[in-house]
Each structure stands twice: as C-alpha cells, then as structure tokens.
Design an enzyme around this catalytic site. Structure first.
Site, short mmCIF file in Angstrom:
data_model
loop_
_atom_site.label_atom_id
_atom_site.label_comp_id
_atom_site.label_asym_id
_atom_site.label_seq_id
_atom_site.Cartn_x
_atom_site.Cartn_y
_atom_site.Cartn_z
N ARG A 106 1.69 -10.22 -28.46
CA ARG A 106 2.82 -9.68 -27.68
C ARG A 106 2.78 -8.16 -27.52
O ARG A 106 3.78 -7.54 -27.19
CB ARG A 106 4.17 -10.08 -28.26
CG ARG A 106 4.36 -11.57 -28.27
CD ARG A 106 5.82 -11.97 -28.40
NE ARG A 106 5.90 -13.40 -28.48
CZ ARG A 106 5.73 -14.08 -29.62
NH1 ARG A 106 5.51 -13.43 -30.75
NH2 ARG A 106 5.77 -15.39 -29.61
N LYS A 138 -0.29 0.43 -15.22
CA LYS A 138 -0.50 -0.86 -14.55
C LYS A 138 -1.74 -1.51 -15.14
O LYS A 138 -2.80 -0.87 -15.21
CB LYS A 138 -0.74 -0.65 -13.06
CG LYS A 138 0.50 -0.44 -12.24
CD LYS A 138 0.12 -0.69 -10.79
CE LYS A 138 1.05 -0.06 -9.83
NZ LYS A 138 0.56 -0.19 -8.45
N GLU A 179 -9.82 9.70 -3.69
CA GLU A 179 -8.48 9.60 -4.29
C GLU A 179 -7.97 11.00 -4.69
O GLU A 179 -6.78 11.26 -4.67
CB GLU A 179 -8.49 8.68 -5.52
CG GLU A 179 -8.84 7.22 -5.23
CD GLU A 179 -7.66 6.37 -4.73
OE1 GLU A 179 -6.56 6.90 -4.48
OE2 GLU A 179 -7.87 5.15 -4.58
N LYS A 233 -0.27 12.54 -10.44
CA LYS A 233 -0.03 11.11 -10.73
C LYS A 233 0.96 10.97 -11.87
O LYS A 233 1.87 10.13 -11.82
CB LYS A 233 -1.36 10.40 -11.05
CG LYS A 233 -1.16 8.95 -11.48
CD LYS A 233 -1.60 7.91 -10.47
CE LYS A 233 -1.02 6.53 -10.80
NZ LYS A 233 -1.95 5.43 -10.76
N GLU A 241 7.34 1.55 -9.09
CA GLU A 241 7.12 1.52 -7.66
C GLU A 241 8.38 1.17 -6.88
O GLU A 241 8.35 0.38 -5.95
CB GLU A 241 6.01 0.53 -7.32
CG GLU A 241 5.13 1.05 -6.20
CD GLU A 241 3.73 0.43 -6.21
OE1 GLU A 241 3.57 -0.60 -5.57
OE2 GLU A 241 2.85 0.99 -6.87
N ARG A 294 6.73 6.30 -5.99
CA ARG A 294 5.37 5.89 -6.30
C ARG A 294 4.62 5.39 -5.06
O ARG A 294 3.40 5.38 -5.02
CB ARG A 294 5.39 4.82 -7.41
CG ARG A 294 4.06 4.65 -8.13
CD ARG A 294 4.18 3.96 -9.48
NE ARG A 294 2.86 3.62 -9.97
CZ ARG A 294 2.56 3.29 -11.22
NH1 ARG A 294 3.51 3.26 -12.14
NH2 ARG A 294 1.34 3.00 -11.57
N ASN A 320 0.27 5.34 -2.18
CA ASN A 320 -0.41 4.39 -1.31
C ASN A 320 -0.90 5.02 -0.02
O ASN A 320 -1.35 4.32 0.88
CB ASN A 320 0.52 3.22 -0.96
CG ASN A 320 0.71 2.31 -2.16
OD1 ASN A 320 -0.17 2.21 -3.01
ND2 ASN A 320 1.85 1.67 -2.24
N HIS A 353 -3.85 3.70 1.92
CA HIS A 353 -4.18 2.41 1.32
C HIS A 353 -3.83 1.22 2.20
O HIS A 353 -4.37 0.14 1.99
CB HIS A 353 -3.50 2.26 -0.05
CG HIS A 353 -4.24 2.99 -1.14
ND1 HIS A 353 -4.44 4.35 -1.11
CD2 HIS A 353 -4.84 2.55 -2.27
CE1 HIS A 353 -5.12 4.71 -2.19
NE2 HIS A 353 -5.38 3.63 -2.91
N HIS A 391 -6.82 -1.12 2.40
CA HIS A 391 -6.83 -2.49 1.85
C HIS A 391 -7.24 -3.50 2.91
O HIS A 391 -7.98 -4.45 2.62
CB HIS A 391 -5.45 -2.86 1.30
CG HIS A 391 -5.15 -2.22 -0.02
ND1 HIS A 391 -3.88 -1.83 -0.40
CD2 HIS A 391 -5.95 -1.89 -1.06
CE1 HIS A 391 -3.92 -1.30 -1.61
NE2 HIS A 391 -5.17 -1.32 -2.03
N HIS A 398 -13.75 1.07 -3.22
CA HIS A 398 -12.32 1.25 -2.93
C HIS A 398 -12.02 2.63 -2.35
O HIS A 398 -11.33 2.76 -1.34
CB HIS A 398 -11.51 0.99 -4.20
CG HIS A 398 -10.07 1.33 -4.05
ND1 HIS A 398 -9.22 0.58 -3.27
CD2 HIS A 398 -9.34 2.36 -4.53
CE1 HIS A 398 -8.01 1.13 -3.30
NE2 HIS A 398 -8.06 2.21 -4.06
#
Ligand SMILES: NC(=O)c1ccc[n+]([C@@H]2O[C@H](COP(=O)([O-])OP(=O)(O)OC[C@H]3O[C@@H](n4cnc5c(N)ncnc54)[C@H](O)[C@@H]3O)[C@@H](O)[C@H]2O)c1
Ligand SMILES: [Zn+2]
Length: 351
Positions: free
Chosen positions: A111, A133, A175, A217, A227, A231, A235, A238, A242, A255
């Site tokens: 946990r 994340k 980035e 960041k 988000e 946040r 993106n 992106h 994507h 990426h």
C-alpha cells in the site's frame, strides 16, 4: 546546490539538480529506511553500477511494451523474495519508463513505500520525474493504469546525460523548449542564442536549462497537483503531438519529437486564430528547428490528425481545448476552435 521544492496536499519534497548527485542516493534516503530496491534497466545498470553499490537491483527489461502491470507484479514478487517490508524504499533509476514503473511499484507495494526518482534521460529530468504521476499501459492505451505517488526526493544529475543517445537528448530538449515557451522568456532566450552549447552539453548551460525547466514544472505541480487547471499548460504542443504519435503507431517518433511537431502546429493555430503575431510564431519555429531534424512522417494527413484530436477529446470532456502561446512565456487555454482551423494548422505543419 540548486533545488526546487514541490508542495502538494500530501507531500513536500525537493528536486535537486547537481552534477554527480546520482552517486549520492544514500544521503537522500528517508530516516530509518530499510532495504533499498533500485528499479533500473540493464543498459543503465551497466553504465552506472558503481552508483548503485550496496543496493538491491531489480531489472526492468525496458521499452514501452513492457510497461505493463504484469511486469510490476514480477518486480514486487522479487522485492518480497529479497526481504522487502514496509520500511523498504524504491529508487527509480533510469528514463521516464523506469520512473513510471518504479514509481507505480512503490505506490502499491504494501500500500505504498517511498520512492526516490533518479531520472537519467533529459525527458525524465525535466518532466516525468517531477510531479508524482506513475503508471503502466493497458492494451487499450498508454498510462491508463496508475496513481499519483509523490516521490520522497528527485535527484537530477546532468552528467549522466553524456551517455544518452544523441537523438534521445534532442527529443528531451523539445520539452525544455516547451517550458520556455509556456513560462520562461529567459529559458527560451538561452535555447535561441546558445544552441551550439546546448547541443554540446556545455556543463553550465545544461545545468541552467534543466534547473529552469524543473523550477517551472515544480511550480506548476505545486499549484495544481492533479491537473485541475494550471497543469494543463504543460500540455502545450501535446494535443497534435499525441495525435501524431498515435497516427504513426508510436514507432516513428520519439515523444519529444512528436511534441516538437505539435508545438509547430500550435504556432500556426495561434496565428490563424489571432492569438499570436506571425513574427513570434516564426521565432518559435526557428528555435524548434535548431534542435531538429525531425523524422519525416510520410502518409500522415492533416485530416487524419484533426480527426484524431476531435475523436480523442470528445470522449474526455466533449469540448476541444488547445493551449496556445500568446507571447514567449505566456499561454492561454482556448476553447471552441473550428475544425477547419485545426486541419489548416496541421497541414501547414506537415507541409
Ligand atoms: N510521469 C510523467 O509525468 C511522465 C511525463 C512524461 C513522460 N512519461 C513517460 O516517460 C516515458 C518515456 O521516457 P524516456 O523518454 O525517458 O524514455 P525511456 O525511459 O525509454 O529511456 C530512453 C532510452 O534511454 C536509455 N537510457 C536512459 N538513461 C540513459 C543514460 N543516462 N545513458 C544511456 N542510455 C540511457 C533507456 O534505457 C532507454 O533505452 C514514457 O513511457 C512516458 O509515458 C511520464
Ligand atoms: Zn511530453
């Protein structure tokens, strides 16, 4: 020692940028830490074995197809077999994939145990390792199984980037450019004026651009852990990025390269919708191209990309929003952009 503090509802931790810090993990372990389990790939382990002496090393085979729950379960079984308990600590030592897998393992092992992120790609240093994340892929899509698990510390060592393949390094730089465009004219100016030093990994310049990216960041994540709003500016580039990754089956572009295309498209879209002047858009495009070349994407059409974007976003919230730059260092979230404008911006990018 340049460091940035991330503060979320549940955690406060520092992200430290320092040459050589990846060899000093022991100094950053929590008090009363038990056994330390390092999740890393065999290639990175071989390069940096001396940094990991005395720790239990778990090999993650590497690669996006292995970023699966079954692999996390195997790693957890190995931890248990080697004597892990609730006092154990996970160290994710590698690129963004290692960070996501190691972070998720730490999030769910008994946990939750602490994780220290030691990112070794530029992309992971300026992006993936900061923000908590974690997760793995499902057959139906990337990063669909995961959780937020803020690290105990993030140790960012620019020196390890010397062993990174050049293409991976350049992909990470896109980035960094993104951070400049959304939040830092100063960072953008370094990228615009010192590209030779940036590409050659001049130590001071490299430390500066990483540090500034991490500052941005860390600031965004502290303001908006999950988000809800701010946040989203991360993106930038992106949405189309994507779509392009998906349309090329994740096999043509790294990426960061897809994000570079996405930022070019965002520039076209911002001019077309009256959010940005043409001269600034041209400067954004010039700087992105300083860090190319971008691999060509033959066979991808503007219609397919735009279609992908609308399909994708509808399933999420019924409305398409784009992050657009209004100046260098400033963005706006724009809703209700007509489909034709997106097609035209995609076409201009692919031309
Ligand atoms: N959690 C987040 O917020 C977040 C954000 C962005 C991306 N990601 C994830 O990050 C992943 C991509 O990460 P990546 O671009 O770092 O790719 P990666 O983890 O696959 O690393 C790229 C390659 O470089 C090798 N490598 C790593 N460090 C090295 C070094 N110092 N020297 C030599 N080789 C080295 C790796 O073994 C790998 O082969 C994706 O899975 C993406 O979903 C997560
Ligand atoms: Zn990204």
């Amino acid at each position: 020692m340049p460091s940035h503090v991330v503060t979320t509802a549940t955690e406060t931790y520092t992200c430290t940028v320092q040459n050589g810090i990846s060899a000093q993990i022991r100094d950053f372990l929590p008090a009363k830490a038990g056994k330390v389990f390092v999740v890393t790939t065999p290639d990175v382990h071989q390069l940096y074995a001396s940094h990991l002496a005395g720790f239990e090393v778990l090999h993650y085979p590497g690669g996006e197809p292995n970023k699966r729950l079954s692999v996390v379960e195997t790693l957890a079984d190995q931890m248990l077999a080697r004597g892990a308990d609730r006092s154990s600590v996970v160290v994710a030592f590698g690129g963004g994939i290692c960070g996501d897998v190691g972070g998720f393992l730490a999030a769910i092992f008994m946990r939750g145990v602490p994780v220290i992120q030691v990112p070794t790609t530029l992309l992971a240093q300026v992006d993936a390792a900061v923000g908590g994340k974690t997760g793995v892929n499902l057959a139906g899509g990337k990063n669909l199984l995961g959780s937020f698990h803020q690290p105990h510390a993030v140790l960012i060592d620019p020196a390890v980037l010397r062993s990174l393949p050049e293409r991976e390094y350049r992909a990470g730089l896109f980035e960094v450019i993104k951070h400049g465009i959304i939040a830092s004219p100063e960072l953008f100016a370094i990228l615009a004026e010192r590209s030779a030093d940036v590409l050659a990994q001049h130590p001071e310049v490299l430390e500066k651009i990483i540090d500034e990216s991490v500052r941005i960041k860390a600031g965004v994540v502290s303001a908006d852990e999950k988000e809800g709003g701010l946040r989203r500016i991360l993106n930038y580039g992106h949405t189309l990025g994507h779509a392009l990754e998906a349309e090329t089956n994740y096999s043509v572009l790294l990426h960061g390269e897809a994000v570079a295309y996405g930022m070019l498209a965002a520039g076209h879209l911002a001019v077309r919708t009256g959010h940005l002047d043409a001269a600034t858009a041209a400067e954004l495009s010039r700087v992105i191209h300083l860090y190319g070349p971008l691999p060509p994407v033959p066979g991808v059409t503007a219609e397919a990309l735009a279609g992908h974007i609308y399909k994708d976003k509808k399933t999420i919230q019924g409305q398409t929003h784009f992050v657009l730059a209004t100046a260098i260092g400033q963005t706006e979230i724009v809703r209700g952009i007509p489909h034709e404008a997106v097609v035209a911006a995609a076409a201009a990018t692919l031309a």
